[in-house]
Design an enzyme around this catalytic site. Structure first.
Site, PDB file in Angstrom:
ATOM      1  N   CYS A 177      30.755  28.747  50.709  1.00 20.27           N
ATOM      2  CA  CYS A 177      31.275  30.093  50.560  1.00 20.27           C
ATOM      3  C   CYS A 177      31.097  30.799  51.891  1.00 20.27           C
ATOM      4  O   CYS A 177      29.982  30.844  52.420  1.00 20.27           O
ATOM      5  CB  CYS A 177      30.545  30.844  49.447  1.00 20.27           C
ATOM      6  SG  CYS A 177      31.153  32.534  49.308  1.00 20.27           S
ATOM      7  N   ASN A 195      30.335  21.599  47.426  1.00 20.09           N
ATOM      8  CA  ASN A 195      30.253  21.480  45.974  1.00 20.09           C
ATOM      9  C   ASN A 195      29.796  20.065  45.619  1.00 20.09           C
ATOM     10  O   ASN A 195      29.915  19.142  46.421  1.00 20.09           O
ATOM     11  CB  ASN A 195      31.646  21.683  45.361  1.00 20.09           C
ATOM     12  CG  ASN A 195      32.122  23.114  45.472  1.00 20.09           C
ATOM     13  OD1 ASN A 195      32.516  23.559  46.524  1.00 20.09           O
ATOM     14  ND2 ASN A 195      32.062  23.824  44.370  1.00 20.09           N
ATOM     15  N   HIS A 221      29.146  25.021  37.521  1.00 16.88           N
ATOM     16  CA  HIS A 221      29.713  24.901  38.871  1.00 16.88           C
ATOM     17  C   HIS A 221      28.553  24.758  39.854  1.00 16.88           C
ATOM     18  O   HIS A 221      27.876  25.737  40.173  1.00 16.88           O
ATOM     19  CB  HIS A 221      30.520  26.182  39.129  1.00 16.88           C
ATOM     20  CG  HIS A 221      31.126  26.325  40.477  1.00 16.88           C
ATOM     21  ND1 HIS A 221      32.483  26.249  40.699  1.00 16.88           N
ATOM     22  CD2 HIS A 221      30.581  26.577  41.700  1.00 16.88           C
ATOM     23  CE1 HIS A 221      32.746  26.453  41.979  1.00 16.88           C
ATOM     24  NE2 HIS A 221      31.610  26.654  42.605  1.00 16.88           N
TER      25      HIS A 221
HETATM   26  P1  HMG Z   1      38.384  45.359  51.192  1.00 11.88           P
HETATM   27  O1  HMG Z   1      38.499  45.211  52.656  1.00 11.88           O
HETATM   28  O2  HMG Z   1      37.310  46.228  50.623  1.00 11.88           O
HETATM   29  O3  HMG Z   1      39.806  45.768  50.551  1.00 11.88           O
HETATM   30  O4  HMG Z   1      38.214  43.879  50.613  1.00 11.88           O
HETATM   31  P2  HMG Z   1      40.480  47.194  50.347  1.00 11.88           P
HETATM   32  O5  HMG Z   1      40.774  47.345  48.906  1.00 11.88           O
HETATM   33  O6  HMG Z   1      39.674  48.253  51.051  1.00 11.88           O
HETATM   34  O7  HMG Z   1      41.856  47.017  51.156  1.00 11.88           O
HETATM   35  C1  HMG Z   1      41.860  46.795  52.562  1.00 11.88           C
HETATM   36  C2  HMG Z   1      43.164  46.099  52.949  1.00 11.88           C
HETATM   37  O8  HMG Z   1      43.179  44.792  52.353  1.00 11.88           O
HETATM   38  C3  HMG Z   1      44.427  46.814  52.439  1.00 11.88           C
HETATM   39  O9  HMG Z   1      45.459  46.555  53.383  1.00 11.88           O
HETATM   40  C4  HMG Z   1      44.745  46.069  51.172  1.00 11.88           C
HETATM   41  O10 HMG Z   1      46.113  46.121  50.800  1.00 11.88           O
HETATM   42  C5  HMG Z   1      44.359  44.656  51.551  1.00 11.88           C
HETATM   43  P3  HMG Z   1      45.867  47.639  54.519  1.00 11.88           P
HETATM   44  O11 HMG Z   1      46.253  48.855  53.727  1.00 11.88           O
HETATM   45  O12 HMG Z   1      44.614  47.843  55.346  1.00 11.88           O
HETATM   46  O13 HMG Z   1      46.976  46.956  55.233  1.00 11.88           O
HETATM   47  N1  HMG Z   1      44.022  43.832  50.379  1.00 11.88           N
HETATM   48  C6  HMG Z   1      44.556  42.625  50.119  1.00 11.88           C
HETATM   49  N2  HMG Z   1      45.447  41.877  50.788  1.00 11.88           N
HETATM   50  C7  HMG Z   1      45.800  40.705  50.231  1.00 11.88           C
HETATM   51  N3  HMG Z   1      45.278  40.249  49.066  1.00 11.88           N
HETATM   52  C8  HMG Z   1      44.382  40.957  48.380  1.00 11.88           C
HETATM   53  C9  HMG Z   1      43.992  42.224  48.920  1.00 11.88           C
HETATM   54  N4  HMG Z   1      43.132  43.155  48.491  1.00 11.88           N
HETATM   55  C10 HMG Z   1      43.166  44.144  49.393  1.00 11.88           C
HETATM   56  N5  HMG Z   1      43.881  40.495  47.239  1.00 11.88           N
HETATM   57  C11 HMG Z   1      38.517  42.296  48.840  1.00 11.88           C
HETATM   58  C12 HMG Z   1      38.038  43.677  49.222  1.00 11.88           C
HETATM   59  C13 HMG Z   1      38.120  42.066  47.408  1.00 11.88           C
HETATM   60  C14 HMG Z   1      40.012  42.215  49.015  1.00 11.88           C
HETATM   61  C15 HMG Z   1      37.813  41.263  49.778  1.00 11.88           C
HETATM   62  O14 HMG Z   1      36.448  41.483  49.732  1.00 11.88           O
HETATM   63  C16 HMG Z   1      38.099  39.837  49.411  1.00 11.88           C
HETATM   64  O15 HMG Z   1      39.222  39.342  49.527  1.00 11.88           O
HETATM   65  N6  HMG Z   1      37.057  39.085  48.963  1.00 11.88           N
HETATM   66  C17 HMG Z   1      37.196  37.694  48.554  1.00 11.88           C
HETATM   67  C18 HMG Z   1      36.162  36.857  49.238  1.00 11.88           C
HETATM   68  C19 HMG Z   1      36.239  35.393  48.785  1.00 11.88           C
HETATM   69  O16 HMG Z   1      37.299  34.812  48.656  1.00 11.88           O
HETATM   70  N7  HMG Z   1      35.058  34.772  48.543  1.00 11.88           N
HETATM   71  C20 HMG Z   1      34.946  33.429  48.112  1.00 11.88           C
HETATM   72  C21 HMG Z   1      35.344  33.228  46.669  1.00 11.88           C
HETATM   73  S1  HMG Z   1      34.069  33.426  45.458  1.00 11.88           S
HETATM   74  C22 HMG Z   1      33.224  31.934  45.454  1.00 11.88           C
HETATM   75  O17 HMG Z   1      33.477  31.102  46.287  1.00 11.88           O
HETATM   76  C23 HMG Z   1      32.250  31.637  44.380  1.00 11.88           C
HETATM   77  C24 HMG Z   1      32.776  30.613  43.376  1.00 11.88           C
HETATM   78  O18 HMG Z   1      33.163  29.397  44.016  1.00 11.88           O
HETATM   79  C25 HMG Z   1      31.691  30.293  42.351  1.00 11.88           C
HETATM   80  C26 HMG Z   1      30.333  29.983  42.967  1.00 11.88           C
HETATM   81  O19 HMG Z   1      30.203  29.030  43.770  1.00 11.88           O
HETATM   82  O20 HMG Z   1      29.416  30.718  42.629  1.00 11.88           O
HETATM   83  C27 HMG Z   1      33.990  31.159  42.628  1.00 11.88           C
HETATM   84 MG    MG Z   2      31.675  27.722  44.586  1.00 13.00          MG
END
Ligand code: HMG
Ligand code: MG
Length: 315
Positions: free
Chosen positions: A258, A267, A225
């Site tokens: 990202c 990408n 990737h």
């Molecule tokens: P957090 O704030 O630590 O979550 O985020 P939490 O567990 O403390 O919960 C806080 C609130 O969020 C709660 O709600 C949860 O219910 C809610 P409240 O009680 O306050 O109302 N919550 C959610 N709501 C909807 N969907 C969920 C969810 N989880 C918790 N799944 C968390 C932690 C992991 C959720 C956050 O950090 C996150 O969503 N991160 C994702 C970031 C992201 O998408 N990054 C890009 C993707 S990776 C990438 O691009 C790399 C890749 O392409 C490969 C490469 O290029 O290397 C794959």
């Molecule tokens: Mg990526």
């Protein structure tokens, strides 16, 4: 006078020793759109995914069930899946990213039958991208994988920051293989090694694949990737092909990045990958013209030109 070039396709010359067929894992609708600040209408996302399927892409990642507070662009994940799920089994080809149990629950509720988990090879990015330590992120990904597999849902694993990290610098090969092996042991069917910020070069790709083989991870369970930040993506694909990798991630019109790694740009463009694979006589089953058209429609929505060199040359 020399004959005119064929309409928009390279001449085919095979290179000894490369695979004859490659699977392109299209990530434009997910990785591509996740960093876009202006909200893209759900209908435009659905149309993009449908266009990419019609172009012959076997896998078109659809969206992410991540926190809508963290990634507002993908808050419409359920609506996007509803917009594309019009045939039984259709969602098998549309994996969705899930960061935790809550994300998996939401993905299940929307009918997802293929998911992807993601873990950083580095500590800093694990915290910035998932708000967890690297160790905890791997545990969560393993738990999510086990639950999903138990429900008959396939799971892809991603390892991010496999080549370099904007905060920590170069990343050791064993930092990556530890995470890949952990994801495969938990039940992922394949692991995609991400050059999230595009700093890798061809020799590093070769060394990383070799390190996986040495660690007992078979090459056919690896995908690569690449982000094209430093213009190395196609050279890196070539190194991957030489090493026997047959799955490459790419994004139509080269969109992407990202939101939690400022130095990540787009990408590798699917169009540019297709040009190279076509010239090498490597089959993909994908229609380059149709991908160009899909990418052009999306860049019109985004309001800026495609960085794909092939799109620029043929546009
Ligand atoms: P957090 O704030 O630590 O979550 O985020 P939490 O567990 O403390 O919960 C806080 C609130 O969020 C709660 O709600 C949860 O219910 C809610 P409240 O009680 O306050 O109302 N919550 C959610 N709501 C909807 N969907 C969920 C969810 N989880 C918790 N799944 C968390 C932690 C992991 C959720 C956050 O950090 C996150 O969503 N991160 C994702 C970031 C992201 O998408 N990054 C890009 C993707 S990776 C990438 O691009 C790399 C890749 O392409 C490969 C490469 O290029 O290397 C794959
Ligand atoms: Mg990526």
């Amino acid at each position: 006078m020399s004959a005119p070039l064929p309409a928009g396709l390279p001449a085919v010359h095979r290179l000894e020793g490369l695979p004859t067929r490659v699977r392109i894992h299209e990530v434009g609708a997910r990785d591509g759109l996740q960093a876009e600040k202006a909200l893209v209408p759900t209908e435009a996302k659905v149309a993009f995914i449908r266009d990419l399927v019609a172009a012959g892409l076997p896998v078109v990642e659809a969206t992410s069930f991540v926190s809508p507070r963290w990634v507002p662009q993908l808050a419409d994940a359920a609506e996007v899946l509803a917009g594309i799920a019009d045939a039984p089994g259709e969602l098998d080809r549309h994996p969705v990213l899930v960061p935790n149990a809550k994300g998996l629950e939401r993905a299940f509720a929307s009918g997802a039958t293929a998911v992807a988990v993601f873990v950083s090879a580095t500590e800093t990015f694990a915290r910035r991208n998932l708000n967890m330590t690297r160790e905890r992120a791997l545990e969560v990904a393993q738990e999510v994988t086990a639950t999903a597999r138990g429900a008959g849902v396939s799971v892809r694993g991603y390892v991010s920051m496999c080549f370099g990290d904007p905060w920590e610098g170069p990343v050791g090969l064993d930092r990556v293989t530890e995470v890949s092996a952990g994801l495969l042991e938990a039940g992922c069917h394949e692991v995609s090694l991400g050059d999230t910020i595009g700093v890798g070069t061809a020799g590093h790709v070769q060394a990383l694949v070799a390190a996986h083989t040495a660690a007992g991870v078979p090459v056919d369970s690896l995908a690569l990737h690449f982000h094209d930040t430093y213009g190395q993506a196609l050279a890196n694909v070539h190194a991957g092909l030489v090493a026997g990798v047959t799955c490459f991630d790419a994004s139509a019109a080269g969109i992407g990045g990202c939101p939690f790694a400022g130095s990540a740009t787009g990408n590798l463009a699917t169009e540019d990958l297709l040009w190279m694979l076509t010239g090498l006589g490597i089959e993909t089953g994908v229609d380059l013209r149709a991908v160009l058209a899909a990418g052009a429609r999306m860049t019109a929505v985004l309001g800026r030109p495609s960085p794909s060199r092939v799109a620029q040359a043929l546009g």
